[in-house]
Design an enzyme around this catalytic site. Structure first.
Site, PDB file in Angstrom:
ATOM      1  N   LYS A  66       0.815  -1.227   0.000  1.00 16.41           N
ATOM      2  CA  LYS A  66       0.000   0.000   0.000  1.00 16.41           C
ATOM      3  C   LYS A  66       0.846   1.273   0.000  1.00 16.41           C
ATOM      4  O   LYS A  66       0.426   2.297  -0.552  1.00 16.41           O
ATOM      5  CB  LYS A  66      -0.947   0.010   1.203  1.00 16.41           C
ATOM      6  CG  LYS A  66      -2.064  -1.015   1.108  1.00 16.41           C
ATOM      7  CD  LYS A  66      -3.031  -0.874   2.278  1.00 16.41           C
ATOM      8  CE  LYS A  66      -4.140  -1.897   2.190  1.00 16.41           C
ATOM      9  NZ  LYS A  66      -5.153  -1.718   3.255  1.00 16.41           N
ATOM     10  N   ASP A 102      -9.771   2.919   2.378  1.00 15.23           N
ATOM     11  CA  ASP A 102      -9.706   2.266   3.685  1.00 15.23           C
ATOM     12  C   ASP A 102     -10.360   3.102   4.787  1.00 15.23           C
ATOM     13  O   ASP A 102     -11.057   2.572   5.654  1.00 15.23           O
ATOM     14  CB  ASP A 102      -8.252   1.981   4.075  1.00 15.23           C
ATOM     15  CG  ASP A 102      -7.707   0.719   3.420  1.00 15.23           C
ATOM     16  OD1 ASP A 102      -8.512  -0.152   3.038  1.00 15.23           O
ATOM     17  OD2 ASP A 102      -6.473   0.607   3.301  1.00 15.23           O
TER      18      ASP A 102
END
Length: 291
Positions: A66, A102
């Site tokens: 990420k 997220d």
């Protein structure tokens, strides 16, 4: 022409994203296949570059890429740039745009599934990786009273805390932010006096090096706190089980996983994600993979 969306990470044995994303794509009868691409670090640049091909709509990015994928994007949206992590890639006419869903998924599950309002609460976050960064910035914007970050590599916790302090100062946010050493007495004290504990590590994750483990000891879990474990496989992690035994409320990572995935689905397809179908498919997938 069949189009493709991927989830990119390593390892991916635990991932159920292909199951619920494909269910959503099939609901709309779209000629799109969602595939898992388990790759090693050295293959990340070439794999990301392939996403520019017209048949590829984009990708989800998961552990441990990420943060690494950020520098491989042609464009990064404001929040993903601030957080320093990308979990969603969208191919826009050969240009890759990095975004982060997220935080959206985390907060939606926190409010709708755990019925928890974070404002003015004391929070402990365990971990300082990509997911932790999104969680911490999301909580900062919700005006929590204090945030303690603990990580096995203390320097990463210090780095994340420093980024948060800098941003909080620029926005006149008064949250008390600190980095604490892993398993230190200060961390134990912070855990005892907080209202929310978020596990952003892989401890407890099936098929990982942390499988069967918990980031906290049973006697350190306060019964009045909410324990939010971002791990979703197994459905009940060792930390969640200990929390329930201590009388605390616990929530796993499945709702967040689906909610962030639904936000990604909207970005790729410009269609409203069928949440009920995605949640049902995710639960069934966990049963099939032996969660």
């Amino acid at each position: 022409m069949t189009q493709f969306i991927s989830v990119i990470g390593y390892p991916l044995k635990h991932s159920i994203s292909p199951h619920f994303q494909q269910a959503a794509l099939d609901y709309y009868k779209l000629d799109i296949r969602y595939e898992a691409r388990e790759i090693k670090t050295e293959d990340l640049p070439s794999t990301i570059n392939q996403l520019k091909q017209p048949q590829n709509l984009g990708a989800n990015v998961t552990i441990p890429y990420k943060e690494k994928v950020l520098q491989l994007m042609d464009e990064v949206d404001v929040f993903a740039s601030l957080v320093g992590t990308v979990n969603t890639v969208v191919n826009r006419d050969g240009r890759l745009v990095g975004l982060n869903t997220d935080a959206h998924g985390f907060l939606k599950a926190l409010r709708e599934d755990a019925m928890f309002e974070p404002e003015n609460k004391s929070v402990v976050v365990l971990g300082a990786g990509g997911a932790a960064r999104a969680v911490c910035f999301a909580l900062l914007f919700e005006k929590i009273s204090s945030l303690a970050i603990a990580n096995r590599a203390f320097a990463r916790a210090e780095n994340l805390a420093g980024s948060l302090v800098k941003h909080a100062s620029s926005k006149d946010i008064s949250t008390d932010i600190s980095a604490l050493p892993w398993q230190d007495s200060k961390l134990i004290n912070a855990v005892e006096h907080c209202q929310l504990i978020v596990n952003c590590t892989n401890l407890g994750m099936k098929y990982s090096s942390g499988e069967g483990q918990s980031p906290l000891a049973p006697d350190s879990i306060p019964k009045d706190a909410l324990i939010y474990d971002l791990v979703y496989n197994p459905p009940e992690t060792p930390l969640m089980r200990m929390a329930k035994e201590a009388g605390a409320k616990a929530i796993g990572g499945l709702p967040m996983l689906v909610y962030q995935g639904a936000a990604s689905f909207n970005l790729w397809t410009d269609r409203e994600a069928p949440l009920d179908i995605m949640i049902s498919a995710a639960r069934q997938a966990l049963l099939r993979v032996g969660g």
